[in-house]
Motif scaffolding. Structure first.
Motif, PDB file in Angstrom:
ATOM      1  N   THR A 144       0.829  -1.209   0.000  1.00  0.00           N
ATOM      2  CA  THR A 144       0.000   0.000   0.000  1.00  0.00           C
ATOM      3  C   THR A 144       0.862   1.257   0.000  1.00  0.00           C
ATOM      4  O   THR A 144       0.487   2.270  -0.602  1.00  0.00           O
ATOM      5  CB  THR A 144      -0.970  -0.024   1.194  1.00  0.00           C
ATOM      6  OG1 THR A 144      -1.751  -1.217   1.109  1.00  0.00           O
ATOM      7  CG2 THR A 144      -1.902   1.170   1.183  1.00  0.00           C
ATOM      8  N   CYS A 145       2.003   1.203   0.663  1.00  0.00           N
ATOM      9  CA  CYS A 145       2.900   2.376   0.622  1.00  0.00           C
ATOM     10  C   CYS A 145       3.353   2.641  -0.819  1.00  0.00           C
ATOM     11  O   CYS A 145       3.389   3.791  -1.259  1.00  0.00           O
ATOM     12  CB  CYS A 145       4.113   2.175   1.521  1.00  0.00           C
ATOM     13  SG  CYS A 145       3.721   2.399   3.259  1.00  0.00           S
ATOM     14  N   LEU A 146       3.675   1.573  -1.542  1.00  0.00           N
ATOM     15  CA  LEU A 146       4.081   1.752  -2.945  1.00  0.00           C
ATOM     16  C   LEU A 146       2.915   2.306  -3.763  1.00  0.00           C
ATOM     17  O   LEU A 146       3.082   3.235  -4.557  1.00  0.00           O
ATOM     18  CB  LEU A 146       4.553   0.420  -3.540  1.00  0.00           C
ATOM     19  CG  LEU A 146       5.816  -0.180  -2.918  1.00  0.00           C
ATOM     20  CD1 LEU A 146       6.134  -1.541  -3.539  1.00  0.00           C
ATOM     21  CD2 LEU A 146       7.008   0.763  -3.068  1.00  0.00           C
ATOM     22  N   GLN A 147       1.730   1.742  -3.535  1.00  0.00           N
ATOM     23  CA  GLN A 147       0.542   2.242  -4.232  1.00  0.00           C
ATOM     24  C   GLN A 147       0.280   3.703  -3.868  1.00  0.00           C
ATOM     25  O   GLN A 147      -0.096   4.519  -4.713  1.00  0.00           O
ATOM     26  CB  GLN A 147      -0.692   1.412  -3.861  1.00  0.00           C
ATOM     27  CG  GLN A 147      -0.639  -0.022  -4.352  1.00  0.00           C
ATOM     28  CD  GLN A 147      -1.958  -0.757  -4.082  1.00  0.00           C
ATOM     29  OE1 GLN A 147      -2.908  -0.184  -3.577  1.00  0.00           O
ATOM     30  NE2 GLN A 147      -1.999  -2.035  -4.433  1.00  0.00           N
ATOM     31  N   ALA A 148       0.490   4.024  -2.574  1.00  0.00           N
ATOM     32  CA  ALA A 148       0.140   5.359  -2.073  1.00  0.00           C
ATOM     33  C   ALA A 148       0.941   6.456  -2.773  1.00  0.00           C
ATOM     34  O   ALA A 148       0.405   7.527  -3.067  1.00  0.00           O
ATOM     35  CB  ALA A 148       0.368   5.418  -0.564  1.00  0.00           C
ATOM     36  N   TYR A 149       2.225   6.177  -3.042  1.00  0.00           N
ATOM     37  CA  TYR A 149       3.026   7.184  -3.746  1.00  0.00           C
ATOM     38  C   TYR A 149       2.442   7.458  -5.128  1.00  0.00           C
ATOM     39  O   TYR A 149       2.417   8.589  -5.602  1.00  0.00           O
ATOM     40  CB  TYR A 149       4.485   6.743  -3.849  1.00  0.00           C
ATOM     41  CG  TYR A 149       5.278   7.088  -2.608  1.00  0.00           C
ATOM     42  CD1 TYR A 149       5.592   8.423  -2.318  1.00  0.00           C
ATOM     43  CD2 TYR A 149       5.693   6.114  -1.712  1.00  0.00           C
ATOM     44  CE1 TYR A 149       6.298   8.762  -1.178  1.00  0.00           C
ATOM     45  CE2 TYR A 149       6.390   6.442  -0.568  1.00  0.00           C
ATOM     46  CZ  TYR A 149       6.692   7.769  -0.301  1.00  0.00           C
ATOM     47  OH  TYR A 149       7.380   8.115   0.837  1.00  0.00           O
ATOM     48  N   LYS A 150       1.964   6.398  -5.760  1.00  0.00           N
ATOM     49  CA  LYS A 150       1.409   6.547  -7.101  1.00  0.00           C
ATOM     50  C   LYS A 150       0.065   7.279  -7.058  1.00  0.00           C
ATOM     51  O   LYS A 150      -0.210   8.150  -7.880  1.00  0.00           O
ATOM     52  CB  LYS A 150       1.234   5.151  -7.721  1.00  0.00           C
ATOM     53  CG  LYS A 150       0.937   5.210  -9.183  1.00  0.00           C
ATOM     54  CD  LYS A 150       1.599   4.047  -9.901  1.00  0.00           C
ATOM     55  CE  LYS A 150       1.551   4.257 -11.378  1.00  0.00           C
ATOM     56  NZ  LYS A 150       2.520   3.468 -12.101  1.00  0.00           N
ATOM     57  N   ILE A 151      -0.748   6.937  -6.063  1.00  0.00           N
ATOM     58  CA  ILE A 151      -2.067   7.576  -5.924  1.00  0.00           C
ATOM     59  C   ILE A 151      -1.881   9.070  -5.623  1.00  0.00           C
ATOM     60  O   ILE A 151      -2.493   9.929  -6.257  1.00  0.00           O
ATOM     61  CB  ILE A 151      -2.874   6.902  -4.791  1.00  0.00           C
ATOM     62  CG1 ILE A 151      -3.202   5.454  -5.143  1.00  0.00           C
ATOM     63  CG2 ILE A 151      -4.144   7.698  -4.473  1.00  0.00           C
ATOM     64  CD1 ILE A 151      -3.582   4.586  -3.943  1.00  0.00           C
ATOM     65  N   ALA A 152      -1.019   9.370  -4.645  1.00  0.00           N
ATOM     66  CA  ALA A 152      -0.847  10.751  -4.182  1.00  0.00           C
ATOM     67  C   ALA A 152      -0.401  11.673  -5.315  1.00  0.00           C
ATOM     68  O   ALA A 152      -0.861  12.811  -5.415  1.00  0.00           O
ATOM     69  CB  ALA A 152       0.163  10.795  -3.038  1.00  0.00           C
ATOM     70  N   ALA A 153       0.499  11.158  -6.156  1.00  0.00           N
ATOM     71  CA  ALA A 153       1.088  12.008  -7.193  1.00  0.00           C
ATOM     72  C   ALA A 153       0.314  11.979  -8.494  1.00  0.00           C
ATOM     73  O   ALA A 153       0.685  12.665  -9.447  1.00  0.00           O
ATOM     74  CB  ALA A 153       2.536  11.578  -7.440  1.00  0.00           C
ATOM     75  N   HIS A 154      -0.767  11.189  -8.554  1.00  0.00           N
ATOM     76  CA  HIS A 154      -1.583  11.159  -9.773  1.00  0.00           C
ATOM     77  C   HIS A 154      -2.046  12.579 -10.081  1.00  0.00           C
ATOM     78  O   HIS A 154      -2.578  13.268  -9.210  1.00  0.00           O
ATOM     79  CB  HIS A 154      -2.789  10.227  -9.567  1.00  0.00           C
ATOM     80  CG  HIS A 154      -3.551   9.952 -10.825  1.00  0.00           C
ATOM     81  ND1 HIS A 154      -4.357  10.891 -11.420  1.00  0.00           N
ATOM     82  CD2 HIS A 154      -3.622   8.843 -11.600  1.00  0.00           C
ATOM     83  CE1 HIS A 154      -4.899  10.366 -12.503  1.00  0.00           C
ATOM     84  NE2 HIS A 154      -4.461   9.126 -12.644  1.00  0.00           N
TER      85      HIS A 154
END
Lengths: 391, 271
Positions: A144-154
């Protein structure tokens, strides 16, 4: 690579794999081993990042904010009083639309002083404009941390993300975790280079003031971004699955919900125990299910309705309380279901405060209480189903 | 030594909403002439933010990062680290805060950033009270001054405590460079800004910046009062460098009355 990691070590591994460039941190239990591990990575040369040893959590988030607006990928972690101390910075970061990831090792708020898990700390920050994702396992914490970086910067989201993991239950409990290769993560998560950053050639102002004529517009776009994030969280989860063959369902994680008369809704590690109880009761022929809420903000109204539409009774277990009313999640679930033509009854339960164990017996008791209510309904008895406190 | 005549005519702050005779905006404008365009400002909710960065009126021609009231210096550390990561060399990061945002609510973050040895300049424009919120006392308000929270009445006699010794506090951190200055002595002030730029590590400048509405004087007296504060010995021009504190000698001290008399905040004091 398979490794034996606790939740905090899994988060630290993710931060290294995400190639975070600046980490600012102030120690607090049960978060501290995350930033200790990151400090070790930097000390042994296996991670290249600037580590700012700040003098408070408030400063930690301010330093992350200052770094992030220069276009760097940042990370911090906190818990409980530390998150409360950051509170003022939270809407600053989200309102300025600065993507970043913060791990919250959930812990109850004093007084009485405690170091153990519940969700009161993060829930109290509900309306600060941060995405909140709650995880069930150490593996999910890493992923989820890896996903979170991608979500946040979308580009359509640009909103910071809290990854919430139950203190001790997840933060300090070890399990076998599949740690992805750096090359695979690099393919999934490109470097963070925002369109706007601190640059003397293009002198922007970050964190502007706004009068009554313009302030609402900023907030409207923030709300639109949060609503958009619902689809982005799902997209990123699907993309993650394509890269790493693991998926968490995006916003909600249903388990035997399709034909259940009674569905229990939980967040965090309690879901692990609840799955066991669902399996046990299913073997006894009871129509029970579990819905784990993964995204608390944005709130997945549509997904919840879809998953709960066939339930007769929805039991909600809150590890928090909005004092003077009820568990926050219970209120939210009631509101989400209010628009349905046939509404399931919602019974709110409060348990696991300040690290109190939530046992299989506790959860089986909730299911039996609600199953009994369904049977009474079938006999034509009308009554309100009340939840209870684990005192 | 900075030569006033050699300063660039390029303005990096313009079109602000500052009051006529604002000492604070003058302090910032003068400093930017020395700091130049390769500068990032970090500032905090204050008069300065209020008059320079209300969207869409943005007065700075350099990047500006606004942050919460207690966090100027912490955000400075973040910007410094971020620019380093991005490989951007030769960009100066300057924290700008009023006295409240420096000596009171911002003190912890400033202490942390100085102690970490981060490479930045912190300029406190000291107008001796919370002017943005309507002249409430701060830790930098001088003894006897009337503010809205230290009013003068049948019992109250204005501020009861002496001004906080901020230079002493930052000096106790073994900071490489710290100074007090006054906008009434531009050459001295700007030379100190230049020295601060040459320092490797943190540098602190507290510049006295009179405030016409807060102090209660006609706006054309700002520079004169900034000079009188020094000439009467109320605001020594000091420098802390290489562990040594030096104070500029005042050859002909003016009587304190000359400084106090034009200001409404001291009107209750006996003649």
């Amino acid at each position: 690579m398979r490794a034996y990691l606790n939740g905090n070590e899994a988060v630290a591994a993710a931060v290294r794999l995400a190639r975070a460039e600046v980490v600012a941190a102030y120690p607090i239990t049960p978060q501290s081993t995350i930033v200790e591990k990151i400090a070790e990575y930097i000390a042994d040369g296996s991670m290249e990042a600037d580590y700012i040893r700040v003098e408070s959590e408030h400063a930690a988030l301010a330093a992350c904010y200052g770094s992030a607006v220069t276009g760097t990928r940042v990370f911090t972690a906190t818990s409980s009083q530390g998150l409360a101390y950051m509170f003022e910075m939270l809407p600053y970061v989200s309102g300025c639309r600065v993507p970043m990831v913060m791990a919250v090792a959930n812990r109850g708020l004093a007084a009485p002083w405690t170091i153990w898990a519940d969700h009161q700390d993060a829930i109290a920050c509900r309306d600060t404009g941060w995405i909140q994702l709650y995880v069930e396992t150490a593996q999910e914490a890493l992923d989820t941390c890896l996903q979170a970086y991608k979500i946040a910067a979308h580009p359509e989201v640009l909103t910071p993300v809290m990854v919430c993991l139950d203190g001790y239950v997840l933060s300090h409990t070890e399990e076998i975790v599949d740690v992805p290769d750096q090359e695979a993560v690099d393919r999934f998560l490109p470097p963070y280079r925002p369109e706007y950053s601190v640059d003397t050639q293009r002198p922007y102002v970050f964190g502007v003031g706004a009068g009554p004529d313009l302030y609402p517009a900023f907030k409207y776009y923030q709300q639109q971004a949060m609503l958009r994030a619902k689809e982005v969280i799902k997209e990123v989860d699907r993309e993650f699955q394509a890269h790493f063959q693991r998926s968490y369902g995006g916003l909600v994680d249903p388990y035997y919900c399709h034909d259940a008369a009674v569905v229990l809704v939980v967040m965090g590690a309690t879901a692990g125990t609840a799955r066991e109880v669902v399996d046990y009761l299913r073997r006894q022929g009871e129509a029970v299910g579990l819905l784990r809420l993964r995204s608390f903000r944005p709130f997945p109204v549509e997904d919840l309705r879809a998953a709960l539409t066939r339930a007769r009774v929805v039991a909600v277990l809150d590890r928090d309380c909005s004092f003077g009313y009820e568990g926050v999640l219970a209120t939210e679930i009631k509101a989400a279901l209010a628009g349905l033509p046939v509404q399931p009854q919602v019974a709110g339960f409060i348990g696991g405060l300040g690290g109190r164990d939530i046992s299989q017996e506790d959860l089986a008791g909730i299911f039996r209480h609600c199953l009994e209510a369904v049977r009474r309904q079938d006999r034509g008895e009308k009554q309100v189903i009340n939840g209870d406190w684990q005192k | 030594m900075v030569k006033i005549k050699e300063l660039p005519d390029v303005e990096l702050v313009q079109g602000s909403y500052a009051c006529a005779g604002c000492g604070g905006i003058l302090a910032v404008r003068m400093a930017l002439k020395v700091l130049g365009p390769e500068t990032v400002i970090v500032t905090t909710p204050s008069c300065l933010l209020g008059v320079t960065t209300f969207y869409p009126q943005l007065a700075f021609k350099v990047p500006c990062v606004n942050v919460t009231f207690p966090s100027t210096a912490a955000a400075v550390s973040g910007v410094v680290a971020g620019l380093k990561c991005r490989g951007k060399k030769g960009v100066r990061v300057v924290g700008l805060a009023g006295d409240g945002g420096t000596v009171d609510i911002g003190l912890q973050a400033l202490s942390g950033a100085i102690e970490r040895g981060d490479n930045f300049i912190f300029i406190c424009y000291d107008n001796e009270a919370y002017m943005n919120t309507g002249v409430q006392r701060s830790g930098a308000t001088p003894l006897g001054a009337r503010t809205t929270t230290t009013p003068v009445g049948s019992v109250g006699r204005g501020e009861e405590r002496p001004k906080k010794d901020m230079l002493g506090i930052v000096a106790a951190h073994n900071i490489p460079y710290a100074a007090t200055a006054s906008i009434g002595y531009p050459q001295d002030y700007l030379t100190k800004v230049q020295k601060a730029m040459q320092v490797e590590g943190p540098a602190y400048i507290q510049v006295l910046s009179p405030c016409p509405p807060g102090w209660g004087y006609p706006s054309e007296l700002t520079v004169k009062l900034a000079r009188l504060a020094v000439q009467t010995g109320q605001w020594p021009l000091a420098e802390y460098e290489n562990g040594r504190l030096t104070v500029k000698e005042i050859a002909h001290r003016r009587p304190l009355r000359d400084y106090l008399a034009p200001q409404a905040r001291f009107a209750h004091l006996p003649g």
